[in-house]
Design an enzyme around this catalytic site. Structure first.
Site, PDB file in Angstrom:
ATOM      1  N   HIS A 136       0.830  -1.189   0.000  1.00 30.99           N
ATOM      2  CA  HIS A 136       0.000   0.000   0.000  1.00 30.99           C
ATOM      3  C   HIS A 136       0.876   1.255   0.000  1.00 30.99           C
ATOM      4  O   HIS A 136       2.067   1.190   0.325  1.00 30.99           O
ATOM      5  CB  HIS A 136      -0.908   0.005   1.238  1.00 30.99           C
ATOM      6  CG  HIS A 136      -2.005  -1.027   1.176  1.00 30.99           C
ATOM      7  ND1 HIS A 136      -2.923  -1.183   2.177  1.00 30.99           N
ATOM      8  CD2 HIS A 136      -2.320  -1.938   0.223  1.00 30.99           C
ATOM      9  CE1 HIS A 136      -3.772  -2.146   1.855  1.00 30.99           C
ATOM     10  NE2 HIS A 136      -3.424  -2.630   0.673  1.00 30.99           N
ATOM     11  N   GLU A 152       1.080   3.940   1.939  1.00 33.72           N
ATOM     12  CA  GLU A 152       1.715   4.392   3.182  1.00 33.72           C
ATOM     13  C   GLU A 152       2.975   3.582   3.466  1.00 33.72           C
ATOM     14  O   GLU A 152       4.005   4.137   3.861  1.00 33.72           O
ATOM     15  CB  GLU A 152       0.747   4.245   4.373  1.00 33.72           C
ATOM     16  CG  GLU A 152      -0.529   5.068   4.256  1.00 33.72           C
ATOM     17  CD  GLU A 152      -1.654   4.305   3.571  1.00 33.72           C
ATOM     18  OE1 GLU A 152      -1.387   3.605   2.579  1.00 33.72           O
ATOM     19  OE2 GLU A 152      -2.805   4.417   4.028  1.00 33.72           O
ATOM     20  N   CYS A 191      -5.584   1.806   6.036  1.00 34.13           N
ATOM     21  CA  CYS A 191      -6.274   0.554   6.350  1.00 34.13           C
ATOM     22  C   CYS A 191      -5.947   0.090   7.770  1.00 34.13           C
ATOM     23  O   CYS A 191      -4.908   0.422   8.340  1.00 34.13           O
ATOM     24  CB  CYS A 191      -5.966  -0.521   5.320  1.00 34.13           C
ATOM     25  SG  CYS A 191      -4.285  -1.131   5.377  1.00 34.13           S
ATOM     26  N   CYS A 204      -1.833  -0.267   7.471  1.00 34.44           N
ATOM     27  CA  CYS A 204      -1.102   0.994   7.281  1.00 34.44           C
ATOM     28  C   CYS A 204      -1.236   1.892   8.511  1.00 34.44           C
ATOM     29  O   CYS A 204      -0.309   2.627   8.846  1.00 34.44           O
ATOM     30  CB  CYS A 204      -1.620   1.729   6.059  1.00 34.44           C
ATOM     31  SG  CYS A 204      -1.203   0.874   4.543  1.00 34.44           S
ATOM     32  N   ARG A 254      -7.557   3.663 -22.244  1.00 32.75           N
ATOM     33  CA  ARG A 254      -7.879   2.222 -22.271  1.00 32.75           C
ATOM     34  C   ARG A 254      -6.985   1.467 -21.286  1.00 32.75           C
ATOM     35  O   ARG A 254      -7.457   0.582 -20.570  1.00 32.75           O
ATOM     36  CB  ARG A 254      -7.643   1.652 -23.672  1.00 32.75           C
ATOM     37  CG  ARG A 254      -8.698   2.051 -24.682  1.00 32.75           C
ATOM     38  CD  ARG A 254      -8.343   1.466 -26.040  1.00 32.75           C
ATOM     39  NE  ARG A 254      -9.360   1.778 -27.035  1.00 32.75           N
ATOM     40  CZ  ARG A 254      -9.303   1.369 -28.306  1.00 32.75           C
ATOM     41  NH1 ARG A 254      -8.289   0.650 -28.741  1.00 32.75           N
ATOM     42  NH2 ARG A 254     -10.276   1.683 -29.144  1.00 32.75           N
ATOM     43  N   LEU A 263      -9.815  -2.951 -30.183  1.00 33.67           N
ATOM     44  CA  LEU A 263     -10.070  -2.466 -28.822  1.00 33.67           C
ATOM     45  C   LEU A 263      -8.951  -2.814 -27.838  1.00 33.67           C
ATOM     46  O   LEU A 263      -9.202  -2.976 -26.643  1.00 33.67           O
ATOM     47  CB  LEU A 263     -11.410  -2.999 -28.286  1.00 33.67           C
ATOM     48  CG  LEU A 263     -12.652  -2.715 -29.142  1.00 33.67           C
ATOM     49  CD1 LEU A 263     -13.884  -3.349 -28.507  1.00 33.67           C
ATOM     50  CD2 LEU A 263     -12.858  -1.206 -29.306  1.00 33.67           C
ATOM     51  N   ARG A 269      -2.576   0.064 -28.084  1.00 30.40           N
ATOM     52  CA  ARG A 269      -1.485   0.001 -29.055  1.00 30.40           C
ATOM     53  C   ARG A 269      -0.478   1.123 -28.796  1.00 30.40           C
ATOM     54  O   ARG A 269      -0.222   1.966 -29.633  1.00 30.40           O
ATOM     55  CB  ARG A 269      -2.056   0.081 -30.483  1.00 30.40           C
ATOM     56  CG  ARG A 269      -2.857  -1.170 -30.843  1.00 30.40           C
ATOM     57  CD  ARG A 269      -3.226  -1.262 -32.291  1.00 30.40           C
ATOM     58  NE  ARG A 269      -4.163  -0.241 -32.739  1.00 30.40           N
ATOM     59  CZ  ARG A 269      -5.483  -0.317 -32.556  1.00 30.40           C
ATOM     60  NH1 ARG A 269      -6.016  -1.339 -31.919  1.00 30.40           N
ATOM     61  NH2 ARG A 269      -6.265   0.641 -32.997  1.00 30.40           N
ATOM     62  N   GLU A 315     -17.070   2.647 -25.599  1.00 30.65           N
ATOM     63  CA  GLU A 315     -16.481   3.369 -26.739  1.00 30.65           C
ATOM     64  C   GLU A 315     -17.383   3.452 -27.957  1.00 30.65           C
ATOM     65  O   GLU A 315     -16.960   3.871 -29.010  1.00 30.65           O
ATOM     66  CB  GLU A 315     -15.138   2.728 -27.110  1.00 30.65           C
ATOM     67  CG  GLU A 315     -13.986   3.329 -26.352  1.00 30.65           C
ATOM     68  CD  GLU A 315     -12.696   3.383 -27.173  1.00 30.65           C
ATOM     69  OE1 GLU A 315     -12.739   3.627 -28.389  1.00 30.65           O
ATOM     70  OE2 GLU A 315     -11.653   3.175 -26.560  1.00 30.65           O
ATOM     71  N   GLY A 368     -21.165   2.050 -30.224  1.00 33.02           N
ATOM     72  CA  GLY A 368     -21.472   3.253 -31.009  1.00 33.02           C
ATOM     73  C   GLY A 368     -22.667   3.962 -30.424  1.00 33.02           C
ATOM     74  O   GLY A 368     -22.906   3.936 -29.216  1.00 33.02           O
TER      75      GLY A 368
HETATM   76  C1  AOF Z   1      -4.391   1.825   2.298  1.00 34.66           C
HETATM   77  N1  AOF Z   1      -3.440   2.200   1.412  1.00 34.66           N
HETATM   78  O1  AOF Z   1      -2.519   2.154  -0.625  1.00 34.66           O
HETATM   79  C2  AOF Z   1      -4.543   1.006  -0.318  1.00 34.66           C
HETATM   80  C3  AOF Z   1      -5.556   0.641   0.613  1.00 34.66           C
HETATM   81  O2  AOF Z   1      -6.124  -6.888  -0.109  1.00 34.66           O
HETATM   82  P1  AOF Z   1      -5.437  -5.894   0.777  1.00 34.66           P
HETATM   83  O3  AOF Z   1      -4.993  -6.438   2.063  1.00 34.66           O
HETATM   84  O4  AOF Z   1      -4.341  -5.158   0.047  1.00 34.66           O
HETATM   85  O5  AOF Z   1      -6.538  -4.792   1.168  1.00 34.66           O
HETATM   86  C4  AOF Z   1      -7.310  -4.142   0.220  1.00 34.66           C
HETATM   87  C5  AOF Z   1      -8.044  -2.994   0.899  1.00 34.66           C
HETATM   88  O6  AOF Z   1      -7.091  -2.074   1.416  1.00 34.66           O
HETATM   89  C6  AOF Z   1      -8.897  -2.179  -0.034  1.00 34.66           C
HETATM   90  O7  AOF Z   1     -10.213  -2.668  -0.159  1.00 34.66           O
HETATM   91  C7  AOF Z   1      -8.897  -0.836   0.659  1.00 34.66           C
HETATM   92  O8  AOF Z   1      -9.789  -0.880   1.758  1.00 34.66           O
HETATM   93  C8  AOF Z   1      -7.491  -0.759   1.213  1.00 34.66           C
HETATM   94  N2  AOF Z   1      -6.593  -0.139   0.230  1.00 34.66           N
HETATM   95  N3  AOF Z   1      -5.447   1.106   1.874  1.00 34.66           N
HETATM   96  O9  AOF Z   1      -4.277   2.127   3.481  1.00 34.66           O
HETATM   97  C9  AOF Z   1      -3.455   1.817   0.127  1.00 34.66           C
HETATM   98  N4  AOF Z   1      -4.580   0.591  -1.597  1.00 34.66           N
HETATM   99 ZN    ZN Z   2      -2.990  -0.133   3.899  1.00 33.70          ZN
END
Ligand code: AOF
Ligand code: ZN
Length: 363
Positions: free
Chosen positions: A54, A56, A79, A88, A188, A208, A211, A298, A300
């Site tokens: 993550h 942090e 988290c 985190c 994309r 699609l 490229r 995208e 039509g």
């Molecule tokens: C953060 N910092 O950069 C992100 C967070 O599958 P895991 O354990 O990696 O957890 C996914 C969950 O963590 C996601 O649903 C969201 O709640 C959090 N994502 N949290 O502190 C991050 N990417």
């Molecule tokens: Zn986290």
């Protein structure tokens, strides 16, 4: 004590940093984290490609001892769950961060509110809601899937000076120029899925994929709305189905059911997946459950209209070109003048001779 202006400036930077990996972090949001001490950035980082570590953790790793006493600007509530990495919120406390500033609360039930609680329990000062709206825009794909259980939908249209998106019977018609095309391929790459209707799939025979050299592996899953499974097996989409996933979406009425078995088998043996959905809303819920967060529509005109009428377009990217199509043109399903008030213009970008107007509606 940091001023509100300073908090907003560093949060704006955290949001900018977060955008680097948007679309490349699987079902995890791409979060930005900036660590600041005495008004100076000591480290900044984004969620890693694939979704872990993550943001942090990445920023704290870079800062090391310099994180002690710092302020962390994070675009999403840190988290609090023991996932594949330690939480985190605990890591921020462990490194001695003094203050945490957040833009958006995490709707993930394992985190929601608990991230803040862990920080406060550790004696960290917490401030929430700084640049919330901008943070929500950057995290729109993740938030939409978590809250509405479906992907965030972007409708992209390229409109000629006379209000057309193509010419009947002419196949692919170049409306925008090379710069706009490159921007679309980049877009994309940041999406999880790309969708067209069967009319466009047959008339244009598109691929699609992405490229841009070095980015081909970020081609999104390709979807064709094909109620009665009319997509030819000799189309480029089917021929490339073993290289880039292709999902053909049938929406059969009971009268069609018995005729489709053969078509299903032909598409499946060519490497395409046939998916059955009741309607667009149902399809989006299926895609949400599969973990798709960003879907690009995208074309039509028929598919665009269907998504607009179902109220399932979250963002509209309207490219306007000086090209004139003239007789036999296919009229755009929506012009700048008819964009409903629920959307607001959030950006305008020039691509060579073309301009792109970016409209979004709140979550
Ligand atoms: C953060 N910092 O950069 C992100 C967070 O599958 P895991 O354990 O990696 O957890 C996914 C969950 O963590 C996601 O649903 C969201 O709640 C959090 N994502 N949290 O502190 C991050 N990417
Ligand atoms: Zn986290």
């Amino acid at each position: 004590m940091a001023s509100q202006a300073e908090d907003e400036r560093f949060m704006a930077r955290a949001i900018e940093v977060s955008r680097q990996n948007t679309g490349f972090t699987d079902t995890n949001p791409s979060v930005g984290c900036v660590l600041v001490k005495d008004g100076v950035i000591v480290a900044e980082a984004v969620t890693s490609v694939g979704g872990r570590p993550h943001a942090e953790h990445n920023a704290l790793d870079l800062a090391g001892e310099a994180a002690r006493g710092a302020t962390a600007y994070v675009t999403l509530e840190p988290c609090a769950h023991w996932g594949k990495t330690p939480p985190c919120a605990n890591a921020l406390a462990h490194y001695g961060v003094a203050r945490v500033v957040v833009a958006v609360d995490d709707p993930d039930e394992r985190v929601s509110g608990r991230g803040y609680q862990v920080l406060r329990d550790a004696g960290i000062e917490v401030q929430t809601g700084v640049l919330r709206r901008e943070g929500e825009r950057a995290l729109a794909a993740y938030l939409t899937r978590k809250i509405k259980k479906r992907p965030h939908v972007i409708l992209k249209l390229a409109v000629s000076a006379d209000g057309m998106i193509g010419r009947k019977g002419a196949g692919q018609v170049a409306i925008t120029g090379a710069e706009a095309r490159r921007a679309v391929h980049e877009l994309r790459a940041h999406c999880d899925g790309i969708l067209v209707g069967i009319g466009t799939a047959i008339a244009d025979d598109p691929e699609l994929n992405v490229r841009i050299s070095g980015m081909e592996q970020y081609s999104p899953i390709r979807f064709v709305l094909d109620r009665r499974l009319e997509l030819p097996t000799h189309s480029k989409l089917v021929k490339t189905a073993r290289d880039v996933p292709l999902v053909v979406v049938e929406m059969p009425s009971s009268a069609d059911a018995r005729d489709l078995a053969e078509r299903r088998a032909a598409l499946a043996s060519a490497g395409a997946e046939v998916l059955s959905a009741k309607n667009i809303e149902d399809l989006l819920l299926i895609l949400g459950a599969r973990g798709l967060s960003e879907l690009l529509v995208e074309g039509g005109a028929v598919a665009a209209k269907a998504f607009l009428e179902a109220g399932l377009v979250d963002r509209i990217l309207l490219f306007e070109s000086p090209t004139v199509i003239g007789t036999g043109g296919i009229e755009t399903p929506i012009k700048r003048a008819d964009i409903p008030d629920t959307y607001s213009l959030v950006g305008e970008t020039v691509y060579g001779p073309d301009r792109c107007f970016d409209y979004e509606r709140p979550l």
